[in-house]
Design an enzyme around this catalytic site. Structure first.
Site, mmCIF file in Angstrom:
data_model
loop_
_atom_site.group_PDB
_atom_site.id
_atom_site.type_symbol
_atom_site.label_atom_id
_atom_site.label_comp_id
_atom_site.label_asym_id
_atom_site.label_seq_id
_atom_site.Cartn_x
_atom_site.Cartn_y
_atom_site.Cartn_z
ATOM 1 C CD GLU A 196 7.038 0.237 7.050
ATOM 2 O OE1 GLU A 196 7.825 0.854 7.113
ATOM 3 O OE2 GLU A 196 6.089 0.348 6.099
ATOM 4 C CD GLU A 316 2.487 1.763 7.486
ATOM 5 O OE1 GLU A 316 2.965 2.262 6.533
ATOM 6 O OE2 GLU A 316 2.602 1.662 8.607
#
Length: 501
Positions: A196, A316
């Site tokens: 991320e 995710e």
């Protein structure tokens, strides 16, 4: 911002219980099933060593990136039982987040329960050695592993791939060390370079200090110099050309600025996508929701797949499912990922967040007791699950036969004050069983009164049944059964586990 909400809520779990295999996923014979060897990309698909398309349909099991320096839940469960349970539910890949702390001398895992024989072969090991054990057993079970450099250290997520304490040179050195460590072990199919990236990380801006695309190229080439067989998973950023989204979820820049590595056919782009239980986004409040969602995903990352640029892995996605909005979001996303029954492996790749129940804003596939499956959440994913891969036997690459089993529990009669039940044990592995053990936990005060074709022990609500002398041997693909009578009746059908011998 968004991921700062993903707090870890450590929980104390209770006794081991696993669910029966019932995902509807079937596997071909290991010698013929797709997935053998190392993988590479071709257009939007991932192909195995024989050129057969494969689909990653997996689960995130976090913990190595935290102060525990090991996957969570081992404070109550044996790691092998966890992986067996993942297998029984039809997940074929594990994404293992880690931080660079596990490379520091003296870093040891904590919060592992060694009582009653649990995790016995992990005693005295450091974090990397425990990771070795998890990789080996996952491979034996027919699961692949993706290693995810989640954080520079266990203290928290970083926007960029480096910090003052963990410079880029350390990041790359540790990535290379992992690539070399698992060279020749095709259970590990690739590495997710950094989790991320977000503002001020950019894509294609040309600034070496912040351009994530350039950093991914440097790191990807370094990984491939140590192990040229690995896939390189590259997440997005937060903002591109003034348009913001989820951390790691914005891959709009790939069309103009693709990741180019020294070894061809190794790049898989990775997006993350979440529901309102993590944070609000403008599209959730759009009047056309949820019909607007495919267009949102097309813009941020779906176009890469649809234009046949490269494979896309949703590394995710998760939700508590507490709100109607979240339920609609997950339904729409699963549909967008493409059903396996219709599209096969010509689909988006995925790993759900998370196996762990202690992800504070999403929860997990397991409930807080670290044993019971959230069957509603798991059920949403049924259409996009995919076959398991050939087991390695040792987790070290190559072929080999594996012993595995599943169990199915059914109530044959229930008259209120008592009941009879049957349990079918099936050899789901490629090697004959020599023995088996089935475990379950009643949801009430039920007690076994008598059992036939197996022996048993009961401690509180937990029952462990082991084979009789005449039915411990079960051929691959074969089955046997046992039954019992108990009281009182009226209880729910429990989840069961099967351990092969």
């Amino acid at each position: 911002m968004f991921r700062s909400l993903r707090r870890v809520l450590c929980a104390v779990a209770v006794a081991l219980v696993l669910p029966p295999a019932g995902s509807g996923v079937t596997t071909a014979d290991a010698a013929e099933a797709p997935g053998a060897g190392y993988w590479h990309t071709s257009g939007r698909q991932i192909l195995d060593a024989a050129g057969q398309p494969v689909r990653i349909a997996g689960i995130n099991w976090f913990g190595f990136e935290t102060g525990n320096h090991v996957v969570h839940g081992l404070w109550s469960r044996d790691y092998k039982s966890m992986i067996d349970q993942m297998r029984s539910l039809g997940y074929n890949t594990i994404r293992l987040p880690y931080s660079d702390d596990i490379f520091k001398p003296g870093t040891v895992p904590n919060s592992i329960d060694f009582s009653s024989g649990k995790n016995a072969d992990l005693q005295g090991l450091d974090s990397l050695q425990v990771m070795d054990k998890i990789v080996a057993y996952a491979g034996q079970d027919g699961l692949k592993v993706i290693l995810d450099r989640h954080r520079p250290d266990s203290g928290g997520q970083s926007a960029l791939w480096y910090t003052s304490a963990v410079p880029e040179s350390t990041w790359i050195a540790d990535l290379k060390a992992l690539a070399a460590r698992y060279r020749g072990q095709d259970t590990v199919i690739g590495i997710d370079l950094h989790n991320e990236p977000h503002d001020p990380a950019c894509w294609g801006c040309g600034d070496a200090a912040t351009d994530w695309r350039l950093a991914a190229q440097r790191a990807g080439d370094a990984v491939l110099s140590a192990n040229s067989d690995l896939l390189i998973f590259v997440e997005g950023v937060q903002t591109y050309d003034g348009v913001s989204g989820w951390w790691g979820g914005n891959l709009m820049g790939v069309g103009q600025y693709p990741v180019q590595l020294d070894v061809a056919n190794r790049v898989v782009y990775s997006a993350h996508d979440y529901a309102t239980s993590v944070a609000q986004q403008p599209w959730f409040g759009d009047p056309s929701f949820p019909a607007n969602l495919p267009g949102v995903w097309d813009k941020y990352w779906g176009y890469i797949f649809k234009q046949n640029i490269a494979p896309v892995w949703v590394g995710e996605f998760g939700t508590t499912l507490a709100s109607t909005v979240d339920q609609k979001w997950l339904t729409a996303l699963v549909s967008y990922l493409r059903a396996t029954s219709t599209y096969g492996a010509d689909s988006f790749q995925w790993t759900f967040w998370s196996w762990n129940p202690n992800s504070g804003d999403t929860g997990g596939i397991l409930k807080d007791d670290w044993q019971t499956v959230d069957t509603v959440k798991d059920g949403y994913l049924a259409s996009v699950k995919a076959p398991l891969f050939p087991g390695t036997g040792t987790g070290g690459g190559g072929g080999g036969s594996t012993a595995a089993c599943s169990a199915a529990y059914s109530v044959s009669s229930d008259w209120g004050s008592g009941f009879n039940a049957d349990v079918k044990v099936t050899n789901t592995g490629t090697a004959p069983l020599t023995s088996w053990k089935v475990t379950w936990t009643f949801d009430g005060s039920q007690q076994v009164g008598s059992m036939w074709n197996a022996s048993y022990t009961q401690t509180g609500p937990t029952v462990t049944a082991t084979n009789a002398a005449h039915n411990g041997g079960v051929a691959a693909g074969g089955s046997t059964s046992f039954g019992f009578g108990g009281a009182p009746g009226g209880g729910a059908v429990p989840s069961v586990s099967c351990t092969a011998g």
